[in-house]
Write an enzyme that holds these catalytic residues in place. Sequence first.
Site, PDB file in Angstrom:
ATOM      1  N   SER A 126       0.831  -1.197   0.000  1.00 43.59           N
ATOM      2  CA  SER A 126       0.000   0.000   0.000  1.00 43.59           C
ATOM      3  C   SER A 126       0.868   1.250   0.000  1.00 43.59           C
ATOM      4  CB  SER A 126      -0.857  -0.016   1.269  1.00 43.59           C
ATOM      5  OG  SER A 126      -1.441   1.232   1.475  1.00 43.59           O
ATOM      6  N   TYR A 150      -1.934  -1.258  10.978  1.00 44.92           N
ATOM      7  CA  TYR A 150      -2.212  -1.770   9.628  1.00 44.92           C
ATOM      8  C   TYR A 150      -1.022  -1.473   8.707  1.00 44.92           C
ATOM      9  CZ  TYR A 150      -3.778  -1.817   4.805  1.00 44.92           C
ATOM     10  OH  TYR A 150      -3.843  -2.043   3.455  1.00 44.92           O
ATOM     11  N   LYS A 154       1.941  -3.983   6.787  1.00 44.62           N
ATOM     12  CA  LYS A 154       2.344  -3.993   5.369  1.00 44.62           C
ATOM     13  C   LYS A 154       3.855  -3.770   5.252  1.00 44.62           C
ATOM     14  CE  LYS A 154      -1.596  -4.727   3.450  1.00 44.62           C
ATOM     15  NZ  LYS A 154      -1.852  -6.012   2.836  1.00 44.62           N
TER      16      LYS A 154
HETATM   17  P1  NAD Z   1     -10.946  -7.123   1.163  1.00 39.13           P
HETATM   18  O1  NAD Z   1     -11.122  -7.164   2.636  1.00 39.13           O
HETATM   19  O2  NAD Z   1     -12.135  -6.900   0.304  1.00 39.13           O
HETATM   20  O3  NAD Z   1     -10.220  -8.461   0.675  1.00 39.13           O
HETATM   21  C1  NAD Z   1      -9.321  -9.181   1.483  1.00 39.13           C
HETATM   22  C2  NAD Z   1      -9.751 -10.624   1.463  1.00 39.13           C
HETATM   23  O4  NAD Z   1      -8.857 -11.392   2.266  1.00 39.13           O
HETATM   24  C3  NAD Z   1     -11.159 -10.834   2.033  1.00 39.13           C
HETATM   25  O5  NAD Z   1     -11.921 -11.593   1.124  1.00 39.13           O
HETATM   26  C4  NAD Z   1     -10.932 -11.588   3.339  1.00 39.13           C
HETATM   27  O6  NAD Z   1     -11.988 -12.475   3.635  1.00 39.13           O
HETATM   28  C5  NAD Z   1      -9.622 -12.308   3.042  1.00 39.13           C
HETATM   29  N1  NAD Z   1      -8.813 -12.640   4.218  1.00 39.13           N
HETATM   30  C6  NAD Z   1      -8.476 -11.820   5.240  1.00 39.13           C
HETATM   31  N2  NAD Z   1      -7.722 -12.489   6.132  1.00 39.13           N
HETATM   32  C7  NAD Z   1      -7.582 -13.759   5.646  1.00 39.13           C
HETATM   33  C8  NAD Z   1      -6.919 -14.918   6.126  1.00 39.13           C
HETATM   34  N3  NAD Z   1      -6.266 -14.924   7.294  1.00 39.13           N
HETATM   35  N4  NAD Z   1      -6.965 -16.034   5.390  1.00 39.13           N
HETATM   36  C9  NAD Z   1      -7.649 -16.061   4.215  1.00 39.13           C
HETATM   37  N5  NAD Z   1      -8.300 -14.998   3.724  1.00 39.13           N
HETATM   38  C10 NAD Z   1      -8.261 -13.853   4.436  1.00 39.13           C
HETATM   39  O7  NAD Z   1      -9.827  -6.020   0.866  1.00 39.13           O
HETATM   40  P2  NAD Z   1      -9.319  -5.429  -0.521  1.00 39.13           P
HETATM   41  O8  NAD Z   1      -9.691  -4.002  -0.547  1.00 39.13           O
HETATM   42  O9  NAD Z   1      -9.689  -6.299  -1.635  1.00 39.13           O
HETATM   43  O10 NAD Z   1      -7.760  -5.493  -0.280  1.00 39.13           O
HETATM   44  C11 NAD Z   1      -6.961  -6.573  -0.708  1.00 39.13           C
HETATM   45  C12 NAD Z   1      -5.558  -6.370  -0.198  1.00 39.13           C
HETATM   46  O11 NAD Z   1      -5.061  -5.124  -0.678  1.00 39.13           O
HETATM   47  C13 NAD Z   1      -5.462  -6.321   1.321  1.00 39.13           C
HETATM   48  O12 NAD Z   1      -4.269  -6.982   1.719  1.00 39.13           O
HETATM   49  C14 NAD Z   1      -5.360  -4.838   1.611  1.00 39.13           C
HETATM   50  O13 NAD Z   1      -4.675  -4.571   2.796  1.00 39.13           O
HETATM   51  C15 NAD Z   1      -4.589  -4.351   0.403  1.00 39.13           C
HETATM   52  N6  NAD Z   1      -4.819  -2.936   0.091  1.00 39.13           N
HETATM   53  C16 NAD Z   1      -6.107  -2.487  -0.057  1.00 39.13           C
HETATM   54  C17 NAD Z   1      -6.331  -1.145  -0.317  1.00 39.13           C
HETATM   55  C18 NAD Z   1      -7.739  -0.606  -0.451  1.00 39.13           C
HETATM   56  O14 NAD Z   1      -7.936   0.596  -0.322  1.00 39.13           O
HETATM   57  N7  NAD Z   1      -8.744  -1.432  -0.714  1.00 39.13           N
HETATM   58  C19 NAD Z   1      -5.242  -0.257  -0.455  1.00 39.13           C
HETATM   59  C20 NAD Z   1      -3.961  -0.762  -0.325  1.00 39.13           C
HETATM   60  C21 NAD Z   1      -3.749  -2.097  -0.049  1.00 39.13           C
END
Ligand code: NAD
Length: 343
Positions: A126, A150, A154
Amino acid sequence: MKNKILVTGGAGYIGSHTCIALHQAGYDIVVYDNLSNSSREAVNRVSSLIGQPIEFIEGDIRDAESLRQVFAEHQFFGVIHFAGLKAVGESVAQPLKYYDNNVSGTITLLEVMAEYDVKNLVFSSSATVYGDPERLPIDENSPRSCTNPYGQSKLTVEHILEDLAVSDESWNLIPLRYFNPVGAHPSGQIGEDPNDIPNNLMPYISQVAVGKLEKLSIFGNDYSTVDGTGVRDFIHVTDLAQGHVAALSYLEQQAVPVGFLPINLGTGKGTSVLELVTAFSEVSGEDIPYQFADRRAGDIASCYASADKAKDLLKWQAELSITEMCQDTWRWQSMNPNGYNAT
Ligand code: NAD
Ligand code: UDP
């Protein structure tokens, strides 16, 4: 059929869009998700959109035995690792939960990957790892620092990946540093479905537009930006999904391991909170009532990417405009006012 990819967290917001892009690019995919922040319905809808069932395993990345079964059954080229918790406020209240899930979970995944000699990883990092940036646009060599658990989770995973690449040169580890993902699939079938009241700007705006929330609070109007409100690099989730395909394709083409290779995924353009509100209102034809509120703790004034490295190495750049981001968000929100829950 191209290579087979394990997609952890593939039922989530970014993961579900990426599954479609991977399928369209010819990859064979297996989704592994514990559904802690997503629903089976998202996977069903992805299956409908691609016209074939998705192989889905309900499992936790901290469960080494469950992962071993998956790796024993499939020959993966690599892993796209989305699985993680992402709510900044919750991470401050429950840091152990975040370090356990995001850091310990990733270590377990890496251990199992090593056991099965799968050494290609694309990791969801991120822009938060840049903290309060010294200069804009932010390039990949900018100093990294984080103020909340958080972000620390990362950054810690990034450090682990760097150390791993040093210890064993056969790893290919690409942390993709996302800027602000927004938007939804143009079909309106899949999109972002926050559990509670959204923390992020775009889902908050769209829930105000659809009448679920009364009014947006804009956190701060005294930043030194174009109109005093915060500036971010919003990127359409389908562009982001293509960035993952580009990263995999890059790894497939490399004759020698790349080690640790962080890459920004952003548009390179900043948009202010007020500009986004105005664009959304125009696209939806809805009023978005708002009030100015105090700055939110931990927020920075401006953040946008240098997108040059992705363009040079991955031959990828974001294509979609703020208008398209708002149109697709609005289509998803108005077609699914209650997200994946049946109305
Ligand atoms: P999201 O919560 O929609 O998707 C994450 C998925 O991971 C979910 O389906 C959840 O059920 C699953 N998950 C969580 N912990 C788990 C575990 N221990 N075992 C198996 N599955 C697990 O989030 P997103 O927005 O799709 O983000 C995806 C990734 O990108 C994340 O790692 C997030 O930190 C990162 N990210 C997101 C953003 C944003 O703004 N959406 C920005 C930067 C980074
Ligand atoms: N923001 C806002 N009201 C909200 C949510 C967010 O004014 O209800 C602002 C926030 O202060 C920041 C921008 O919108 O300037 C983007 O915030 P978001 O939480 O979406 O992403 P961040 O960049 O903080 O990860």
